[in-house]
Design a protein around this motif. Structure first.
Motif, short mmCIF file in Angstrom:
data_model
loop_
_atom_site.label_atom_id
_atom_site.label_comp_id
_atom_site.label_asym_id
_atom_site.label_seq_id
_atom_site.Cartn_x
_atom_site.Cartn_y
_atom_site.Cartn_z
N ALA C 128 -6.52 5.34 -2.28
CA ALA C 128 -7.13 5.13 -0.97
C ALA C 128 -7.27 3.64 -0.70
O ALA C 128 -8.36 3.11 -0.55
N GLY C 129 -6.16 2.95 -0.63
CA GLY C 129 -6.20 1.52 -0.32
C GLY C 129 -5.95 0.69 -1.56
O GLY C 129 -6.62 0.87 -2.57
N VAL C 130 -5.01 -0.22 -1.45
CA VAL C 130 -4.67 -1.02 -2.62
C VAL C 130 -5.82 -1.97 -2.96
O VAL C 130 -5.95 -2.43 -4.08
N ASP C 131 -6.72 -2.20 -2.01
CA ASP C 131 -7.84 -3.10 -2.29
C ASP C 131 -8.87 -2.49 -3.22
O ASP C 131 -9.82 -3.16 -3.60
N LYS C 132 -8.69 -1.23 -3.57
CA LYS C 132 -9.57 -0.67 -4.61
C LYS C 132 -9.28 -1.35 -5.94
O LYS C 132 -10.10 -1.30 -6.86
#
Ligand code: SF4
Ligand code: SF4
Ligand code: SF4
Lengths: 579, 200, 208
Positions: C128-132
């Motif tokens: 759920a989003g590479v920024d995790k």
């Protein structure tokens, strides 16, 4: 009718076998035959050898939770053309074991692995039954109806929490880990030993030959991040010097759960998702999906819409083949020049798509019973200019540029050869199959839409090597130009959609399989409807996924530098391979 | 040329690349300066007969987007006489139902007097991080209330709440809609007028 | 950057010397040279990667920004364009690639998928989003962002680079930067930084 004397007709199929082996599938809306599990192998052998169904196109399964059974569904065809033979095996959910057909139809290899991975159906006798899209160690078989993902909200869309009292909640916040994950109870991450992929490596063929070199076998991993793999695709290659001994493709790095999401979506909501399968050919994907649903609904598409559809599908083919050829050259080491020329033509076609559909790549242009909006005369004029002037001119240029280039020929001729028999057995489709000399094209073999009225040739090769695949692609661009010329000449006026636009469609219960000849091969959608607004089962027969089965047989014995080109000539797109 | 190519394939290939190279200069000389930085020039560079330099010098030049181009949805409001903003949306919920990734949240307003649902959205949210730009919401909205925007210059340094568009960010005047999609807007206006006539 | 933009320290150059002398600050010169040679990593994930290729090709031509040098090796690249859906099976490799990139390094999340999972967010194999996992500098909404939108995103990144100062940037601070722990593929994706939370939440209630 020489055919009837050579092979047995389908009507007498049930009598051909001892009683109880085979029966007709007489559920309303279903077709084909149900075979007893014990006799599947004998049945399939008879189908291949006595009935002439030499091409096993698709293997899939659907999970009937209420009845407690899995239906394993096989679609077989004759390469000389004609309708499908559908046969099924029903197994109880608790005892999901089916004999593997890999020995008879090697093309079933990856599809059976996929079913094991996602459905948990074990195929007895399969030589290499590992997970294919998820990783070994993943918990559960996600396509089973009783398996729920971490962000699970409701069984079907639309979700009730969106309206009339919709408060935006990020799915992450509903999860205890604040992420898209879930673990079995009692799981301790620190004690987890990751799977070392021993099965993968030990499955590689060992060699006895090449002993004169006295070298060790070397195992090389190419990908998933590798400039030559067209995306996130990985190959494990065992090498003896520079020669490839064995190769195993590893995929799933772009597995986006298309089918699980598709079974939650309503029928219409799946349309934009199909764009994202093979994201370079969204119009063809739309086409196949629309066909499958229209078959169930019994919709008749207006004439003008059919013309528009075929124009778009053929433009997609031109665009895709340009792109594929350009990138084939990239893989050969012609850094970018050829693909830049190809992309220029692609951009001009994309301009047309953008104008009619609103998006360059994710067209979402087809609706059940037609297309979403009409094509204006200006756009038709633009297509006319492209088809009559620019593309033939550029194609000649491409020809002069590449076809007789000695370097290209030496790199491609005789490399990655697939004989006709192999190509059929491995269920390859599209330019790969035709380059091996099998004139099998769905547009001719099982015509859909208005292809039966169009005049075009099925382009085939002779040698089944990379060079022939290149020639087939170039030839198909020429045929597509021919088709579009006929369409532009004859396109009638009239409505572009049967009935009124509706966001909810009623799809009667039953199963259907709609297929088109996409630029990369036979693209099919298998849909089971239970009469509800969303499909019960939604499966994509992805041509490049199945074409990849042929990668290992083609690569064995070749040099490691050539495997990049062999892969390039299959023309894979990971969105479709992994779905 | 064809036969020449058969025997000297590589030379023929080099000829093609060379031709491309010289084209970039020749076309510029022939067509002159108006090939760049003018709308006609940009238009000419995307026609079927274009040769030579193909590049659109974004950001100085911009490739015009066609009318149907879609990025993110927005809500159309009519400007009232006293500058009030009358949203066309009736909170019927069709867009939320048809949205494939389910990224629309609508909270229907209730009438403060009767307590019954009133046809206005009290809250309207679209998660721009999930929206797949499919255009279904605009296509199936029966009130022409939600439309697809043309603005694609949206890059930002953060996400999260700032990408969850509420009514404040979604509302755009009808004049804006008419400016980006003139053909659609006038067709829809005509259809609405047609519908209103028999009643009146 | 134009000469005016480059030499803009608050110091007035005498009229007669303006054609011979340019004054600038080290920061400005440093950032100016950096932002005009941002080398992206040649790394495509999904549909958005096709638009990235289109942006690099002749119509949009990344070379105008000094970004045409797509490097297949993370060791030589400055920006990672995460162009497509990040799956759980792929994220260990992405984190590893990110760790291998030398500082200064930037990440652009291109498209809805890389930003948050996008239309596939509900999927079981989608992050759920590479920024995790890795810090993202610029988000580009859209599905897919058109090449022009991508160029706009890259210019946004250039603006960010312009705003950085030698004094504060992390790669000139003392001590090496911490690599990001590579997630592990277990029964589901395991983020090792969250090991304690995972253990706690997956214990049966009676145990606790
Ligand atoms: S479909 Fe149109 S009117 Fe109905 S809730 Fe959505 S925007 Fe409002
Ligand atoms: S464009 Fe599609 S995904 Fe986006 S809000 Fe509208 S319906 Fe939903
Ligand atoms: S954002 Fe859209 S276009 Fe980009 S990778 Fe995701 S689905 Fe594909």
């Amino acid at each position: 009718m020489t055919e009837a004397t050579l092979v047995n007709p389908l009507e007498t199929l049930v009598e051909h076998f001892p009683s109880g082996w085979v029966k007709k599938d007489d559920r309303p809306g279903y077709s084909g035959f149900i075979v007893e599990r014990e006799h599947l192998l004998d049945f399939a052998r008879a189908m291949r050898d006595d009935f002439g169904f030499d091409y096993l196109s698709m293997v899939t399964a659907s999970d009937y939770l209420a009845e407690g059974i899995f239906d394993v569904v096989y679609y077989a065809y004759k390469t000389i053309g004609g309708p499908a033979l559908v046969f099924k095996v029903q197994v109880p959910r608790e005892d999901a074991v089916v004999p593997s057909l890999v020995a008879l139809y090697p093309g079933a290899d990856f599809q059976e692995r996929e079913l094991w991975d996602l459905m948990g159906i074990r195929f007895e006798g399969h030589p290499d039954l590992r997970r294919i899209l998820m990783w070994e160690g993943f918990e559960g078989h996600p396509l089973r109806k009783d398996w729920k993902e971490p962000f699970y909200e409701e069984d079907v869309k639309p979700f009730k929490s969106r309206w009339p009292e919709g408060k935006p909640i990020h799915a992450d916040d509903r999860n205890p880990f604040n992420d898209n994950v879930q673990y079995p109870t009692g799981f301790d991450p620190e004690r987890w030993v990751p799977e070392a992929e021993t099965l993968l490596y030990s499955g590689l063929q060992q060699t006895a030959h090449y002993e004169e070199f006295k070298t060790d076998e070397l195992i090389v991993n190419m990908g998933p991040q590798h400039p030559s793999t067209h995306g996130v695709f990985r190959m494990v290659v065992s090498l003896q010097g520079e020669k490839i001994v064995d190769l195993k493709p590893v995929m799933g790095y772009l597995h986006r759960n298309h089918e699980k999401i598709g079974e939650r979506n309503t029928f219409l909501q799946n349309m934009p998702f199909t764009d994202r399968l093979d994201y370079t050919t969204s119009m063809s994907n739309n086409f196949a999906y629309a066909l499958a649903v229209e078959k169930l609904m019994g919709l008749q598409v207006p004439e003008r819409a059919e013309y528009i559809r075929v124009i778009m599908a053929e433009l997609t083919r031109i665009m895709n083949h340009f792109f594929a050829t350009g990138f084939l050259l990239n893989d050969l080491g012609v850094y970018f020049t050829a693909s830049l020329y190809a992309i220029e033509e692609r951009e001009l076609i994309l301009d047309i798509f953008e104008e009619v559909s609103g998006s360059r790549m994710m067209c979402n242009y087809f609706r059940f019973g037609g297309v979403v909006r009409d094509v204006s005369d200006e756009v038709l004029k633009k297509i006319h200019n492209l088809i009559y002037d620019r593309i033939p001119r550029k194609l000649d240029q491409f020809d002069a540029y590449l076809t007789n280039n000695e370097i290209l020929r030496t790199r491609c001729e005789g490399v990655g050869v697939l004989t006709a028999d192999q190509a059929i057995a491995l269920s390859t489709a599209g330019p790969i199959l035709r380059a091996s000399g099998v004139p099998y094209d769905v547009r001719r073999a099982d015509p859909y839409s208005i292809y039966d009225r169009l005049d075009f040739d099925v382009v085939t090769g002779i040698h089944g090597d990379i060079y022939d695949r290149y020639l087939v692609r170039v030839g198909e661009i020429k045929e597509s130009i021919k088709i579009i010329k006929q369409l532009l000449r004859d396109i009638p006026g009239g409505p572009i959609l049967a009935g009124k636009p509706a966001y909810q469609v009623r799809v009667p219960a039953g199963e259907s399989y709609g297929r088109v000849e996409g630029p990369k091969g036979e693209l099919g959608f298998y849909i089971v409807s239970s009469g509800k607004p969303n499909p019960e089962r939604y499966h994509v027969r992805a041509p490049t996924f199945i074409n990849l089965t042929s990668l290992a047989p083609m690569s064995r014995g070749e040099k490691v530098a050539d495997v990049v080109v062999i892969l390039g000539a299959i023309d894979i797109v990971l969105g479709e391979v992994d779905r | 040329m064809k036969n020449f190519g058969k025997r000297f394939g590589v030379m023929s290939s080099l000829g093609v690349t060379m031709g491309h190279f010289f084209d970039t200069y020749i076309v510029d000389l022939v067509k002159g300066r108006k090939r760049y930085w003018t709308p006609e020039g940009i238009e000419a560079r995307r026609q079927a007969d274009t040769e030579g330099i193909f590049t659109i010098q974004y950001p100085e030049e911009q490739l015009p987007v066609p009318e149907e181009f879609r990025v993110l949805p927005f809500l159309v409001y009519d400007e009232g006489e006293n500058g009030e903003k009358n949203l066309r949306c009736t909170a019927c919920g069709i867009c939320a139902k048809v949205c494939p990734p389910q990224c629309i949240w609508i909270y229907r307003a209730t009438d403060p007097v009767t307590g019954k649902p009133s046809p206005h959205p009290a809250e309207f949210h679209i998660d721009m991080d999930i929206c797949m730009n499919c255009g279904f919401c605009a296509e199936y909205c029966p009130f022409d209330a939600i439309k697809m925007d043309h603005d694609f210059e949206l890059a930002s340094y953060t996400r999260g709440e700032s990408h969850l568009y509420g009514l404040d960010k979604l509302m755009k005047p009808v004049s804006y809609y008419e400016s980006i999609r003139p053909v659609n807007a006038s067709r829809e206006a005509a259809a609405r007028a047609e519908k209103a006539r028999p009643k009146a | 950057m134009s000469p005016e933009g480059l030499s803009k320290p608050e110091y007035q150059v005498p009229q007669e010397m303006q054609n011979q002398v340019a004054l600038t600050t080290l920061d400005r010169l440093y950032n100016w040279s950096r932002k005009n040679s941002v080398w992206p990593m040649m790394f495509g994930l999904a549909c958005c990667a096709i638009e990235m290729i289109a942006a690099a090709a002749s119509r949009y031509d990344l070379a105008r920004f000094g970004m045409e040098v797509m490097r297949p090796s993370p060791r030589q690249s400055d920006v990672m364009l995460v162009s497509g859906t990040v799956t759980k099976k792929m994220i260990p490799q992405i984190v590893r690639l990110y760790n291998q990139m030398p500082e200064p390094k930037y990440v652009i999340a291109m498209g809805a998928c890389a930003t948050s999972g996008g239309p596939f967010k509900e999927g079981y194999n989608v992050v759920a989003g590479v920024d995790k996992f890795i810090p993202v500098d610029v988000y580009i909404p859209g599905c897919p962002p058109t090449p022009q939108a991508l160029l706009h995103g890259l210019m946004t990144l250039q603006k960010k680079i312009e705003g950085q100062s030698l004094k504060e940037v992390s790669w000139y601070q003392k001590g090496p930067g911490e690599p990001i722990p590579v997630p592990v593929l277990g029964p589901d994706l395991i983020d090792m930084r969250k090991a304690a939370v995972i253990r706690e939440n997956s214990q049966p209630v009676a145990d606790a």
